[in-house]
Write a protein that holds these residues in place. Sequence first.
Motif, PDB file in Angstrom:
ATOM      1  N   ILE A  78      13.653   7.986  -7.460  1.00 22.86           N
ATOM      2  CA  ILE A  78      13.594   8.781  -6.233  1.00 22.86           C
ATOM      3  C   ILE A  78      12.492   8.250  -5.316  1.00 22.86           C
ATOM      4  CG2 ILE A  78      13.146  11.074  -5.277  1.00 22.86           C
ATOM      5  CD1 ILE A  78      14.328  12.268  -7.845  1.00 22.86           C
ATOM      6  N   ASP A  79      12.868   7.889  -4.094  1.00 20.50           N
ATOM      7  CA  ASP A  79      11.944   7.391  -3.060  1.00 20.50           C
ATOM      8  C   ASP A  79      11.254   6.083  -3.436  1.00 20.50           C
ATOM      9  OD1 ASP A  79      12.482   9.503  -1.327  1.00 20.50           O
ATOM     10  OD2 ASP A  79      10.941  10.773  -2.229  1.00 20.50           O
ATOM     11  N   ALA A  80      11.806   5.359  -4.401  1.00 23.60           N
ATOM     12  CA  ALA A  80      11.211   4.066  -4.761  1.00 23.60           C
ATOM     13  C   ALA A  80      11.567   3.029  -3.698  1.00 23.60           C
ATOM     14  CB  ALA A  80      11.712   3.616  -6.119  1.00 23.60           C
ATOM     15  N   ASP A  81      10.622   2.156  -3.426  1.00 22.91           N
ATOM     16  CA  ASP A  81      10.848   1.064  -2.476  1.00 22.91           C
ATOM     17  C   ASP A  81      11.450  -0.149  -3.162  1.00 22.91           C
ATOM     18  OD1 ASP A  81       9.379   1.919   0.193  1.00 22.91           O
ATOM     19  OD2 ASP A  81       8.089   2.538  -1.465  1.00 22.91           O
ATOM     20  N   ALA A  82      11.169  -0.300  -4.452  1.00 23.27           N
ATOM     21  CA  ALA A  82      11.653  -1.469  -5.167  1.00 23.27           C
ATOM     22  C   ALA A  82      11.736  -1.180  -6.656  1.00 23.27           C
ATOM     23  CB  ALA A  82      10.749  -2.672  -4.917  1.00 23.27           C
ATOM     24  N   VAL A  83      12.591  -1.953  -7.324  1.00 21.85           N
ATOM     25  CA  VAL A  83      12.706  -1.938  -8.780  1.00 21.85           C
ATOM     26  C   VAL A  83      12.451  -3.363  -9.257  1.00 21.85           C
ATOM     27  CG1 VAL A  83      14.189  -1.502 -10.767  1.00 21.85           C
ATOM     28  CG2 VAL A  83      14.391  -0.064  -8.725  1.00 21.85           C
ATOM     29  N   LEU A  84      11.644  -3.492 -10.308  1.00 17.99           N
ATOM     30  CA  LEU A  84      11.272  -4.806 -10.836  1.00 17.99           C
ATOM     31  C   LEU A  84      11.612  -4.856 -12.321  1.00 17.99           C
ATOM     32  CD1 LEU A  84       9.775  -7.553 -10.781  1.00 17.99           C
ATOM     33  CD2 LEU A  84       7.625  -6.267 -11.026  1.00 17.99           C
ATOM     34  N   ILE A  85      12.543  -5.726 -12.704  1.00 17.56           N
ATOM     35  CA  ILE A  85      12.910  -5.882 -14.112  1.00 17.56           C
ATOM     36  C   ILE A  85      12.059  -6.988 -14.724  1.00 17.56           C
ATOM     37  CG2 ILE A  85      14.738  -6.437 -15.763  1.00 17.56           C
ATOM     38  CD1 ILE A  85      16.765  -5.411 -13.762  1.00 17.56           C
TER      39      ILE A  85
ATOM     40  N   LYS B  19      14.921   3.401   1.935  1.00 16.00           N
ATOM     41  CA  LYS B  19      15.458   2.213   2.592  1.00 16.00           C
ATOM     42  C   LYS B  19      14.407   1.590   3.515  1.00 16.00           C
ATOM     43  CE  LYS B  19      19.432   3.121   0.667  1.00 16.00           C
ATOM     44  NZ  LYS B  19      19.034   4.324  -0.047  1.00 16.00           N
ATOM     45  N   PRO B  20      14.399   0.246   3.619  1.00 12.20           N
ATOM     46  CA  PRO B  20      15.187  -0.723   2.851  1.00 12.20           C
ATOM     47  C   PRO B  20      14.636  -0.860   1.434  1.00 12.20           C
ATOM     48  CG  PRO B  20      13.691  -1.881   4.306  1.00 12.20           C
ATOM     49  CD  PRO B  20      13.530  -0.422   4.617  1.00 12.20           C
ATOM     50  N   SER B  21      15.502  -0.980   0.468  1.00 15.55           N
ATOM     51  CA  SER B  21      15.095  -1.030  -0.935  1.00 15.55           C
ATOM     52  C   SER B  21      15.430  -2.389  -1.530  1.00 15.55           C
ATOM     53  CB  SER B  21      15.783   0.078  -1.721  1.00 15.55           C
ATOM     54  OG  SER B  21      17.181   0.025  -1.528  1.00 15.55           O
ATOM     55  N   TRP B  22      14.706  -2.709  -2.625  1.00 17.21           N
ATOM     56  CA  TRP B  22      14.855  -4.025  -3.262  1.00 17.21           C
ATOM     57  C   TRP B  22      14.982  -3.886  -4.776  1.00 17.21           C
ATOM     58  CZ3 TRP B  22      15.177  -9.065  -1.559  1.00 17.21           C
ATOM     59  CH2 TRP B  22      15.003  -9.275  -0.184  1.00 17.21           C
TER      60      TRP B  22
ATOM     61  N   THR C  15       0.825  -1.208   0.000  1.00 16.78           N
ATOM     62  CA  THR C  15       0.000   0.000   0.000  1.00 16.78           C
ATOM     63  C   THR C  15       0.860   1.259   0.000  1.00 16.78           C
ATOM     64  OG1 THR C  15      -1.727  -1.167   1.211  1.00 16.78           O
ATOM     65  CG2 THR C  15      -1.844   1.243   1.194  1.00 16.78           C
ATOM     66  N   ASN C  16       0.684   2.070  -1.047  1.00 10.61           N
ATOM     67  CA  ASN C  16       1.391   3.340  -1.226  1.00 10.61           C
ATOM     68  C   ASN C  16       2.897   3.178  -1.429  1.00 10.61           C
ATOM     69  OD1 ASN C  16      -0.833   5.098  -1.082  1.00 10.61           O
ATOM     70  ND2 ASN C  16      -0.851   4.954   1.152  1.00 10.61           N
ATOM     71  N   LYS C  17       3.366   1.966  -1.631  1.00 10.34           N
ATOM     72  CA  LYS C  17       4.797   1.787  -1.889  1.00 10.34           C
ATOM     73  C   LYS C  17       5.074   1.934  -3.387  1.00 10.34           C
ATOM     74  CE  LYS C  17       5.761  -0.987   2.194  1.00 10.34           C
ATOM     75  NZ  LYS C  17       6.132  -2.308   2.751  1.00 10.34           N
ATOM     76  N   LYS C  18       6.161   2.605  -3.669  1.00 11.76           N
ATOM     77  CA  LYS C  18       6.506   2.935  -5.056  1.00 11.76           C
ATOM     78  C   LYS C  18       7.423   1.856  -5.631  1.00 11.76           C
ATOM     79  CE  LYS C  18       8.792   6.566  -7.811  1.00 11.76           C
ATOM     80  NZ  LYS C  18       9.469   7.884  -7.731  1.00 11.76           N
TER      81      LYS C  18
END
Length: 475
Positions: free
Chosen positions: A417-424, A445-448, A331-334
Amino acid sequence: MQVKNICCIGAGYVGGPTMAVIANKCPHIEVNVVDVNRERIEKWNSDNLNELPVFEPGLSNLVKKCRGVNLNFSYSVGEKISNADMIFISVNTPTKKKGIGAGKASDLKWVEACAREVATYSKGHTIVVEKSTLPVRTAEVIKSILSEATISDLKNNATKTFDVLSNPEFLAEGTAINDLINPDRVLIGGDNGIAIDSLSEIYKNWVPNHKIITTNLWSSELAKLTANAFLAQRISSINSVSAICEATGADIREVSKAIGLDSRIGPKFLNAGPGFGGSCFKKDILNLVYLSDFFGLKEVSSFWESVVSLNNWQQHRISKLIVKKLFGTLTNKKIVVLGFAFKANTNDTRESPAINICKELLEEGAFLVIHDPKVSIKQINIDLNLKPLEISNRLESNTQTLEGKWSKAFDLEKSFIDADAVLILTEWDNYKHLDWKKISKLMRKPSWLFDTRSMIDPEEFSNTKINFWRVGDGT
């Protein structure tokens, strides 16, 4: 019969590239590509070659060279049919959404419509070529419609006759032009040797004779379905093993290399990922499932259906894993999504794994920033059935408004910027060269990073604070 004029009905992913190559290799043949979709034809005729409706490396150069010379794009369907010696049917054959065979059988309405157009407008003797991927014995439908036209014309003391051939395409999107210029094989199915020779002579302008294979109609139609089914089965098989690797501490890349060196297996289609996509694999397997059920082959039907089920499971497994790693809630995570096309070097999103994965992440309340170098906002909007959010800097900080929404990434660097995770999700080359040390400083942080395509070397993360997950990596 010497072919001087070709008409291709359908200006999509098969018709456009195939006819561009034929026009380039056969300058003595006039090639006309027709479609009832005027917007699509206008894009093929656009002066801006970046606006072509199909993106394939090398395609725009062929169109630039041949268009207006011996390659033409038109919506004057009847006129171009009437002038043609040979007609290719390259229209869409989607899976039926309702009625008998819904969800499995192919909807042949466009193929039937093409046959009726050919029956109406053709003159003299015409060779009709099935280029679309079709269920076995579809040629009977086409022959039946065309035979009525023959009878009708004979009553009017005119001459109108037809031969029907099957010439399935074996193209991989992203490498379609090379696949056409340097094919593994050209398959031609038919029951008239003269018609088969006429089509063979076209391909002999650039394809070695030993690569041109002839069969009966039904073998040709079934070979196409089976080829796609076998490739999809390999993808589902290796993805199933990737889950075992993650559970046991093995590495799917090492396993794939080891088994791929077996000459009986080979290395191709052994890359674990988010699942197969594209216009053919799922549709063709479901066609085999329907065909098997129709002939009472329940065990065969169950086998091929399991390939699709495993593919769906793999996509759901990835979205479920992301939720788990991000503390059970999105929820609300970028989340920055890299890639939306079903594979690199194409703008095609049909059955792309990104669609289901993104939908599940949105349902969990995530805010997605989606980047793809070739897929348009309009297409993502259609696939997700959700309009994009127009983001401003002020709105960016008001996270309460971002739940379950998405935006297109125009400036990739700022997207982190302010992303919680990156998905390829798509293996575009430019994703291999991102500066993860710099990106790490931009993320929350913590980021994935979730790498479903095994594109990133884990060692790149030794000096970052990004947590790293890679498909099939249990180490």
